[in-house]
Design an enzyme around this catalytic site. Structure first.
Site, PDB file in Angstrom:
ATOM      1  N   GLU A  72       0.844  -1.207   0.000  1.00  0.00           N
ATOM      2  CA  GLU A  72       0.000   0.000   0.000  1.00  0.00           C
ATOM      3  C   GLU A  72       0.882   1.261   0.000  1.00  0.00           C
ATOM      4  OE1 GLU A  72      -2.205   0.553   3.636  1.00  0.00           O
ATOM      5  OE2 GLU A  72      -3.633   1.908   2.695  1.00  0.00           O
ATOM      6  N   LYS A 120      -9.441   2.564  -2.032  1.00  0.00           N
ATOM      7  CA  LYS A 120      -9.657   1.996  -0.696  1.00  0.00           C
ATOM      8  C   LYS A 120     -11.080   2.282  -0.243  1.00  0.00           C
ATOM      9  CE  LYS A 120      -7.094   1.949   3.693  1.00  0.00           C
ATOM     10  NZ  LYS A 120      -5.775   2.295   4.229  1.00  0.00           N
ATOM     11  N   CYS A 126      -5.726  -2.533   2.160  1.00  0.00           N
ATOM     12  CA  CYS A 126      -5.430  -2.648   3.589  1.00  0.00           C
ATOM     13  C   CYS A 126      -6.618  -2.831   4.528  1.00  0.00           C
ATOM     14  CB  CYS A 126      -4.557  -1.486   4.048  1.00  0.00           C
ATOM     15  SG  CYS A 126      -3.856  -1.844   5.688  1.00  0.00           S
TER      16      CYS A 126
HETATM   17  N1  LIG Z   1      -3.217   1.072   6.181  1.00  0.00           N
HETATM   18  C1  LIG Z   1      -4.272   0.748   6.906  1.00  0.00           C
HETATM   19  O1  LIG Z   1      -5.400   0.846   6.491  1.00  0.00           O
HETATM   20  N2  LIG Z   1      -4.000   0.317   8.147  1.00  0.00           N
HETATM   21  C2  LIG Z   1      -4.999   0.144   9.140  1.00  0.00           C
HETATM   22  C3  LIG Z   1      -4.587  -0.815  10.160  1.00  0.00           C
HETATM   23  C4  LIG Z   1      -4.871  -2.210   9.784  1.00  0.00           C
HETATM   24  O2  LIG Z   1      -5.711  -2.454   8.960  1.00  0.00           O
HETATM   25  O3  LIG Z   1      -4.253  -3.095  10.355  1.00  0.00           O
END
Ligand SMILES: NC(=O)NCCC(=O)O
Length: 433
Positions: free
Chosen positions: A119, A196, A233
């Site tokens: 990401e 996202k 993510c």
């Molecule tokens: N980049 C992101 O969305 N991180 C959020 C934390 C996770 O999903 O573990």
């Protein structure tokens, strides 16, 4: 929390368990002995020279009489920042471009057809700081920014599809920012982008300070190497997100991530694997590596002292198959390239055994909807199987056609009648009716 130096769960088991026990542990933990792929000597030498881990595994399917095997090789790239976040923006981007370029060249030597990066791969994960400059300067156009142009060159040079998650600056629509994955076809054409869908507001993940939830739905991209989707993510925590990509036809769902041990490491091995099982598809979870130290302190809004880093990004990228098997994770500590050979026939074969999606698929047919973008470009062939792949029923061959929209009540809720404490179910409410 495991210390950063702890290289990996699987390595620890390998080192400490007797072989018989290890076989049993792997049977339960990974769904079986992972089948290692042999790789060209020059690829192994290059990975060692460039100081990154290179691992390769295969997931076979049963032989069918009417369909040939549909083999595709995916490459998952995880990496540290080559330069610290205090370096000038252009230098950081340049160093990341060079690092990825050399890793993709090795992926190509390993016969990878679709490569996916972590990401926001062109930048430090700076959203924890809540500062705008210089971090917003890492944003670029998804259609023709310097990173997309690099990916187009890589795609053409190596004949592979590139999934490139970046911070997008949408200049054509008010200059707004998005967290976006650009999909570049093996012909070098930009096939489209996915944004996202769930934006975290947890701990130091202050991403909603920069961009909002994506507006593009759950697009699936028809490539010469199968139908792919990108669930970025935080989207991995939301089962319906995976489901919608899968209902729209995805056979492989990439999950490029940036996440730290204190928050999510116990969830990491479960979520993408569970999604592969529940949706009869392959999933590919990718996480960055290391600690990123920022020039200025920030707080986490939890009364604890201000600090300069987010925590430890624990790598551990892995691939899961629809039948629940998974690869070991890449290292927690090193850059790495994980190559996995997938027989996409396994998706349908597993669905026929378990039928987890059967009621959803029925609804999909009624709604007559799928969301698929098709790749008309050329690129390296994958054999007969590729040519035979077709978009799912109801999907146009060239553009997003519609969003999945259930037209009937999905599930019913039953309530206990208070006068009958023994639990006789009485009243049915159709959700959405
Ligand atoms: N980049 C992101 O969305 N991180 C959020 C934390 C996770 O999903 O573990």
């Amino acid at each position: 929390m495991a210390s950063p130096e702890f290289p990996s769960l699987e390595r620890s088991l390998e080192e400490h368990l007797p072989p018989d026990e290890l076989r049993n542990v792997r049977r339960i933990l990974l769904g079986g002995e992972p089948r290692k792929l042999s790789l060209p000597a020059e690829a192994l030498a290059a990975a060692s020279e460039l100081d990154f881990e290179l691992a390769a595994f295969g997931f076979e399917a049963a032989e069918e009489q009417l369909r040939p095997a549909r083999l595709v090789r995916v490459g998952l790239v995880q990496n540290r920042l080559p330069l610290p976040p205090c370096a000038p923006v252009a230098e950081q981007v340049g160093a990341l471009h060079r690092r990825i370029e050399e890793m993709v060249a090795v992926a190509a030597q390993c016969g990878v057809n679709v490569v996916c990066f972590q990401e926001a791969w062109t930048m430090p994960f700076a959203f924890c700081t809540r500062e705008k400059l210089p971090w917003t300067e890492f944003a670029e156009s998804a259609e023709d920014g310097p990173t997309t142009r690099l990916c187009q060159r890589l795609a053409r040079a190596h004949g592979l599809v590139v999934v490139s998650p970046i911070l997008e600056r949408d200049e054509a629509h008010g200059d707004v920012l998005w967290n976006t994955a650009v999909v570049v076809s093996s012909s070098g054409a930009v096939l489209g982008k996915s944004r996202k869908n769930h934006v975290p507001r947890v701990g130091d993940f202050n991403e909603a300070t920069y961009y909002m939830e994506g507006t593009l739905g759950h697009p699936v991209f028809q490539t010469p190497f199968g139908r792919i989707a990108v669930n970025i993510c935080y989207g991995r925590h939301h089962p319906l997100n995976w489901l919608l990509y899968s209902l729209n036809g995805a056979e492989i769902i990439f999950n490029p991530s940036a996440t730290v041990g204190a928050l999510s490491e116990a969830l990491w091995p479960i979520e993408a694997r569970n999604a592969a099982i529940a949706n009869h598809c392959f999933t590919c979870a990718i996480n960055r590596v290391g600690v990123e130290r920022f020039p200025r302190e920030f707080t986490s809004g939890d009364g604890k002292p201000a600090h300069r880093d987010f925590g430890y990004f624990y790598g551990s990228s892995y691939v899961s198959a629809p039948d629940g098997r998974r690869t070991p994770g890449l290292s927690r500590t090193r850059d790495g390239l994980l190559v996995a050979e997938l027989d996409l026939n396994l998706c349908r074969q597993t669905g026929d055994i378990w039928n987890f999606k059967v009621c959803w698929e029925g609804l999909e047919c009624r709604a007559g909807a799928s969301e698929v973008r098709s790749d008309q470009g050329g690129g390296r062939g994958m054999g007969r199987s590729c040519q035979e792949m077709e978009p799912p029923q109801g999907a146009s061959s060239s553009s997003l056609v519609s969003k999945w929209r259930p037209e009937a009540p999905l599930h019913s809720v039953w309530q206990l009648r208070p006068t009958e404490p023994d639990g006789i179910l009485d009243k049915q409410h159709a959700v959405g009716a």
